[in-house]
Design a protein around this motif. Structure first.
Motif, mmCIF file in Angstrom:
data_model
loop_
_atom_site.group_PDB
_atom_site.id
_atom_site.type_symbol
_atom_site.label_atom_id
_atom_site.label_comp_id
_atom_site.label_asym_id
_atom_site.label_seq_id
_atom_site.Cartn_x
_atom_site.Cartn_y
_atom_site.Cartn_z
ATOM 1 N N UNK A 87 0.683 -1.231 -0.068
ATOM 2 C CA UNK A 87 -0.004 0.087 -0.044
ATOM 3 C C UNK A 87 0.733 1.237 -0.003
ATOM 4 N N UNK A 88 2.154 1.081 0.564
ATOM 5 C CA UNK A 88 2.917 2.461 0.558
ATOM 6 C C UNK A 88 3.300 2.603 -0.705
ATOM 7 N N UNK A 89 3.699 1.585 -1.418
ATOM 8 C CA UNK A 89 4.189 1.674 -2.828
ATOM 9 C C UNK A 89 2.959 2.449 -3.682
ATOM 10 N N UNK A 90 1.912 1.997 -3.530
ATOM 11 C CA UNK A 90 0.752 2.348 -4.265
ATOM 12 C C UNK A 90 0.571 3.946 -4.068
ATOM 13 N N UNK A 91 0.596 4.420 -2.759
ATOM 14 C CA UNK A 91 0.543 5.813 -2.329
ATOM 15 C C UNK A 91 1.649 6.443 -2.749
ATOM 16 N N UNK A 92 3.003 5.993 -2.728
ATOM 17 C CA UNK A 92 4.064 6.816 -3.390
ATOM 18 C C UNK A 92 4.023 7.003 -4.997
ATOM 19 N N UNK A 93 3.428 6.143 -5.596
ATOM 20 C CA UNK A 93 3.315 6.280 -6.804
ATOM 21 C C UNK A 93 2.298 7.210 -7.391
ATOM 22 N N UNK A 94 1.123 7.057 -6.522
ATOM 23 C CA UNK A 94 -0.178 7.867 -6.899
ATOM 24 C C UNK A 94 -0.015 9.688 -6.473
ATOM 25 N N UNK A 95 0.957 9.746 -5.440
ATOM 26 C CA UNK A 95 1.255 10.997 -4.816
ATOM 27 C C UNK A 95 2.433 11.751 -5.857
#
Length: 291
Positions: A121-129
């Motif tokens: 989930x952290x990876x997905x947030x990093x990409x989306x932000x």
């Protein structure tokens, strides 16, 4: 009563979101130690998975690895407080993107192979932000609608990701992929015999969804591995070079290749893989349950 518990849990996550990261990680360490003792069924699942996948380990080494796995599980769970509720500048500071970021520029159809490491989930947030490009992912709805809404809002926090479910159908997902939306795909799970094929995973036949090969072929997309690691400073999401030999015309061979490469990623940080999942629950005809 269930609704009260769900709302209380979400409120707790909101309240702890401003805490310093070392405090949260310390709480996660304590929580992980408690889970290791109290969550006996999941401890047993993780132990069996590791015995099958890493048979070279001694029983003592295996127990220590399972304990570390539970600690990482608890720490990454508590980190969702600041990932989904913390200040944007804090989130950006704690999430580090590294590797070949140039591969994610432009609008070429791109599949992001994101295995089930605990920092997914952290990876997905990093990409989306941190990336301007609109992306998408496929999620499994939660049974509790309150929790499902909380998770969905958290994952869409920065508005740069679209959530599909397995009920949306392949055509919808492929259309978004061809339109230039990178698909953050986590195909390394057991979804039962109807959706899976059997290929080796650490030498053990594992029911595996062939979706990475299928979507790459239908979407005419490149496959870029995205590996997220829990660090003392937060998370590092590494963008690896695209696979140049994927997909082929053989979905079984492609899926077996995916698992072989996944094994290499896991070997680099085995304590951070999602070992509590019943990866070998579905067995080939005639084989007994391993759990």
């Amino acid at each position: 009563m269930k609704k009260v518990a769900s709302h209380a849990g979400i409120l707790f996550m909101r309240l702890i979101s401003p805490l310093p990261l070392p405090w949260l990680r310390a709480f996660g360490w304590v929580m992980g130690q408690l889970l290791y003792v109290l969550a006996a069924p999941r401890r047993r699942v993780a132990s069996i998975n590791l015995r099958l996948c890493l048979p070279q380990q001694s029983e003592r080494e295996r127990r220590a690895l399972v304990r570390r796995n539970f600690v990482c599980f608890a720490q990454t769970f508590l980190d969702r407080s600041w990932l989904w509720h913390g200040k944007p500048e804090v989130t950006r500071r704690r999430l580090r993107l590294t590797g070949d970021l140039a591969q994610l520029e432009g609008n070429a159809p791109t599949l992001l192979f994101a295995p089930h490491f605990l920092g997914m989930d952290a990876g997905a947030i990093a990409l989306s932000q941190q990336l301007p490009r609109q992306g998408s992912t496929i999620v499994t709805p939660q049974r509790d609608p309150i929790v499902d809404d909380w998770i969905s809002r958290g994952r869409r926090r920065f508005g740069n990701i679209r959530l599909f479910t397995r009920f949306d159908g392949i055509k919808t997902v492929v259309a978004s992929l061809r339109a230039g939306e990178p698909l953050y795909l986590l195909p390394d799970m057991n979804f039962g015999p109807q959706e899976s094929i059997f290929v080796p995973f650490y030498g053990v036949q594992a029911a595996t969804v062939p979706s990475l090969s299928r979507f790459a072929r239908l979407g005419r997309a490149i496959v870029v591995p995205v590996i997220t690691r829990l660090t003392a400073q937060g998370y590092e999401t590494r963008i690896l070079p695209a696979w140049t030999d994927f997909p082929s015309d053989d979905a079984v061979a492609d899926t077996a290749l995916m698992n072989r490469r996944l094994e290499g990623y896991i070997d680099a940080m085995p304590e951070q893989y999602y070992w509590v999942h019943k990866r070998f629950k579905t067995r080939p005809p005639g084989e007994p349950s391993v759990y």
